[in-house]
Design a protein around this motif. Structure first.
Motif, mmCIF file in Angstrom:
data_model
loop_
_atom_site.group_PDB
_atom_site.id
_atom_site.type_symbol
_atom_site.label_atom_id
_atom_site.label_comp_id
_atom_site.label_asym_id
_atom_site.label_seq_id
_atom_site.Cartn_x
_atom_site.Cartn_y
_atom_site.Cartn_z
ATOM 1 N N HIS A 1 0.833 -1.210 0.000
ATOM 2 C CA HIS A 1 0.000 0.000 0.000
ATOM 3 C C HIS A 1 0.863 1.254 0.000
ATOM 4 C CE1 HIS A 1 0.296 -0.927 4.486
ATOM 5 N NE2 HIS A 1 0.847 0.257 4.382
ATOM 6 N N TYR A 2 0.260 2.378 -0.374
ATOM 7 C CA TYR A 2 0.991 3.644 -0.414
ATOM 8 C C TYR A 2 1.128 4.224 0.991
ATOM 9 C CZ TYR A 2 -3.782 5.692 -0.434
ATOM 10 O OH TYR A 2 -5.084 6.022 -0.140
ATOM 11 N N ASN A 3 2.084 5.113 1.176
ATOM 12 C CA ASN A 3 2.278 5.842 2.427
ATOM 13 C C ASN A 3 1.436 7.118 2.346
ATOM 14 O OD1 ASN A 3 3.277 7.699 4.416
ATOM 15 N ND2 ASN A 3 5.161 6.503 4.559
ATOM 16 N N LYS A 4 0.437 7.223 3.220
ATOM 17 C CA LYS A 4 -0.498 8.345 3.108
ATOM 18 C C LYS A 4 0.165 9.702 3.346
ATOM 19 C CE LYS A 4 -2.376 8.848 7.796
ATOM 20 N NZ LYS A 4 -3.611 8.917 8.604
ATOM 21 N N ASN A 5 1.306 9.703 4.030
ATOM 22 C CA ASN A 5 1.991 10.963 4.330
ATOM 23 C C ASN A 5 2.957 11.394 3.223
ATOM 24 O OD1 ASN A 5 0.809 11.224 6.979
ATOM 25 N ND2 ASN A 5 2.202 9.601 7.654
ATOM 26 N N GLU A 6 3.210 10.517 2.286
ATOM 27 C CA GLU A 6 4.176 10.809 1.230
ATOM 28 C C GLU A 6 3.590 10.769 -0.174
ATOM 29 O OE1 GLU A 6 7.328 8.015 1.756
ATOM 30 O OE2 GLU A 6 7.895 8.752 3.753
ATOM 31 N N VAL A 7 2.474 10.082 -0.340
ATOM 32 C CA VAL A 7 1.921 9.845 -1.679
ATOM 33 C C VAL A 7 1.409 11.142 -2.316
ATOM 34 C CG1 VAL A 7 -0.419 9.373 -0.848
ATOM 35 C CG2 VAL A 7 0.378 8.299 -2.975
ATOM 36 N N ASP A 8 1.549 11.239 -3.636
ATOM 37 C CA ASP A 8 0.998 12.370 -4.370
ATOM 38 C C ASP A 8 -0.526 12.280 -4.362
ATOM 39 O OD1 ASP A 8 1.704 14.571 -6.569
ATOM 40 O OD2 ASP A 8 -0.017 13.417 -7.285
ATOM 41 N N PRO A 9 -1.234 13.392 -4.137
ATOM 42 C CA PRO A 9 -2.703 13.344 -4.091
ATOM 43 C C PRO A 9 -3.328 12.723 -5.334
ATOM 44 C CG PRO A 9 -1.934 15.446 -3.269
ATOM 45 C CD PRO A 9 -0.733 14.742 -3.817
ATOM 46 N N TYR A 10 -2.720 12.932 -6.485
ATOM 47 C CA TYR A 10 -3.322 12.405 -7.706
ATOM 48 C C TYR A 10 -3.041 10.914 -7.904
ATOM 49 C CZ TYR A 10 -4.697 17.145 -8.815
ATOM 50 O OH TYR A 10 -5.281 18.390 -8.766
ATOM 51 N N THR A 11 -2.065 10.380 -7.189
ATOM 52 C CA THR A 11 -1.920 8.922 -7.168
ATOM 53 C C THR A 11 -3.118 8.312 -6.452
ATOM 54 O OG1 THR A 11 0.503 8.907 -7.272
ATOM 55 C CG2 THR A 11 -0.548 6.996 -6.243
ATOM 56 N N LYS A 12 -3.511 8.919 -5.338
ATOM 57 C CA LYS A 12 -4.689 8.429 -4.600
ATOM 58 C C LYS A 12 -5.949 8.531 -5.451
ATOM 59 C CE LYS A 12 -4.116 11.004 -0.876
ATOM 60 N NZ LYS A 12 -4.398 11.540 0.485
ATOM 61 N N THR A 13 -6.098 9.635 -6.187
ATOM 62 C CA THR A 13 -7.308 9.784 -6.998
ATOM 63 C C THR A 13 -7.310 8.808 -8.166
ATOM 64 O OG1 THR A 13 -6.306 11.609 -8.265
ATOM 65 C CG2 THR A 13 -7.656 12.198 -6.360
ATOM 66 N N ARG A 14 -6.137 8.502 -8.724
ATOM 67 C CA ARG A 14 -6.082 7.492 -9.802
ATOM 68 C C ARG A 14 -6.504 6.120 -9.277
ATOM 69 N NH1 ARG A 14 -1.857 10.862 -11.936
ATOM 70 N NH2 ARG A 14 -0.343 10.087 -10.423
ATOM 71 N N ILE A 15 -6.102 5.798 -8.066
ATOM 72 C CA ILE A 15 -6.478 4.514 -7.463
ATOM 73 C C ILE A 15 -7.995 4.432 -7.290
ATOM 74 C CG2 ILE A 15 -6.367 3.184 -5.304
ATOM 75 C CD1 ILE A 15 -3.413 4.199 -5.100
#
Length: 414
Positions: free
Chosen positions: A27-41
């Motif tokens: 899983h991604y690190n919520k404190n480091e991940v780019d916001p648009y990586t989360k939106t792509r997921i």
């Protein structure tokens, strides 16, 4: 660089079935991940769910067991894709933090699609619902800061402003006003067909998420906010899905579903910054191309049609890029007083008193103290003196610029 999935080398579809170990990703690190990586997921989770659920409906309306077995095989792989993507979300990310990403996706995805849209009817639909998802982001952000002390501006990377849109209290409309004119699939631009499929899947994913987490939130005000906004998302899904051409055959629609997913995976791969997740997009694209080629076989076998009869030019249009859209959004915000009226959109002041909009509003909003999208902001203002926003300059709709009072009339009252 042009890309046509119908002309790509394809792997055997059965070879794309994954083991349990392969299905559970890092899983991604919520404190480091780019916001648009989360939106792509979130976007690809929704695209896979839409295809999976469409496939179930196809099977339930099909009498040929041989064909049902073929689409069941495709559906099993699609479900693996969806489950893998959904588990990229980390354990320490709260329901409400994830919600902020859902609404950032809704805002910046809708902006991107609207800016690319040539069909005036479809663009009007996108611009209209955009202001409502933008308002949802603001109300969830106030709840997040009030409940958890987390500022949503950091979660969205300051790429998306957080301030009122068309107030959520004004979103509750007569069901008749959520149905729009459908688009002619045979004459529509490929980008239009993709846009309709993409936004329908994305809004459906949001609706499903709110439906499922509403009862899991830790307090009543949060549960009620998810309940209310979840009902608005149902309106949005109905509105966007009504734009699809209902005359398409099941196999034509199956082909278009998988073509849409392939386009999205390609776009995600081309724009992703996280190397681990980029590999998932790359593998998912190869899976989707295999499914697409199987669709081509089924279309030829059962309907005697070539894929070119459904998608004349298989080459992908310009990739979809999720990015900041502050200027475009501010321009659309000037139309906050617009509401939906049957096939079209009108200023709320133009509606007659006996309109379906006002009749429905009188039923669901008869007591302002029960409208939690309003009371959550009032509660925040009572505790802090003004609401929580990330607003870079005065609001483009002056009536929504007051930080010390929640407006309940814009888009709702003559």
């Amino acid at each position: 660089m042009s890309f046509n999935p119908f002309k790509e080398k394809v792997v055997d579809i059965e070879s794309t079935i994954q083991s349990w170990g392969e299905l559970y990703p890092k899983h991604y690190n919520k404190n480091e991940v780019d916001p648009y990586t989360k939106t792509r997921i979130i976007l690809m989770n929704g695209a896979e769910f839409e295809s999976n659920w469409f496939s179930h409906q196809f099977s339930r309306h099909c009498t040929d067991n041989e064909l049902r077995r073929e689409i069941a095989a495709i559906r099993r792989i699609e479900k693996q894709q969806q489950m893998k993507i959904s588990n990229l979300r980390p354990l320490d990310e709260t329901i409400l933090e994830t919600t902020i990403s859902y609404e950032q996706l809704a805002v910046d995805l809708t902006c991107a699609l609207a800016k690319s849209e040539k069909d005036k009817n479809v663009k009007a639909s996108l611009d209209f619902a955009l202001l409502e998802d933008f308002d949802h982001l603001y109300r969830y952000a106030d709840l997040l800061e009030m409940d958890q002390g987390v500022k949503a501006e950091n979660l969205v990377g300051h790429y998306t402003e957080i301030m009122p849109g068309r107030p959520t209290i004004a979103h509750h409309r007569c069901p008749h006003d959520t149905i729009k004119k459908f688009t002619d699939f045979n004459t529509a631009d490929l980008r239009t067909k993709l846009n309709i499929n993409i936004i329908t899947a994305a809004e459906q994913q949001t609706m499903n998420y709110y439906m499922n987490v509403s009862s899991l939130y830790k307090n009543d005000i949060g549960r009620k906010l998810y309940l209310e906004i979840g009902m608005v998302e149902e309106e949005h899904v109905t509105q966007y899905a009504s734009l699809k051409d209902p005359r398409c055959t099941w196999l034509e629609d199956l082909l278009m579903h998988d073509y849409t997913e392939a386009y999205l995976y390609y776009s995600c791969y081309m724009t992703e910054k996280d190397e681990n997740i980029k590999k998932i997009w790359e593998y998912s694209l190869s899976q989707e191309i295999a499914q697409l080629h199987k669709d081509v076989e089924l279309l030829k076998k059962y309907e005697k049609k070539d894929w070119e009869q459904v998608i004349p030019n298989g080459e992908f249009p310009e990739i979809l890029e999720l990015k900041s859209n502050k200027e475009y959004l501010r321009e659309v915000l000037k139309t906050a007083n617009i509401t939906s009226d049957k096939d079209g959109y009108v200023d709320v002041s133009k509606l007659g008193k006996d309109s379906g909009f006002y009749k429905y509003q009188e039923k669901v909003n008869k007591n302002l103290d029960e409208v939690v999208s309003h009371t959550v902001i009032e509660d925040y203002i009572d505790k802090n003196g003004e609401d929580y926003r990330y607003q870079e300059s005065p609001h483009p709709f002056p009536e929504l610029d007051d930080k010390k009072s929640d407006n309940t009339t814009v888009g709702r009252v003559k």
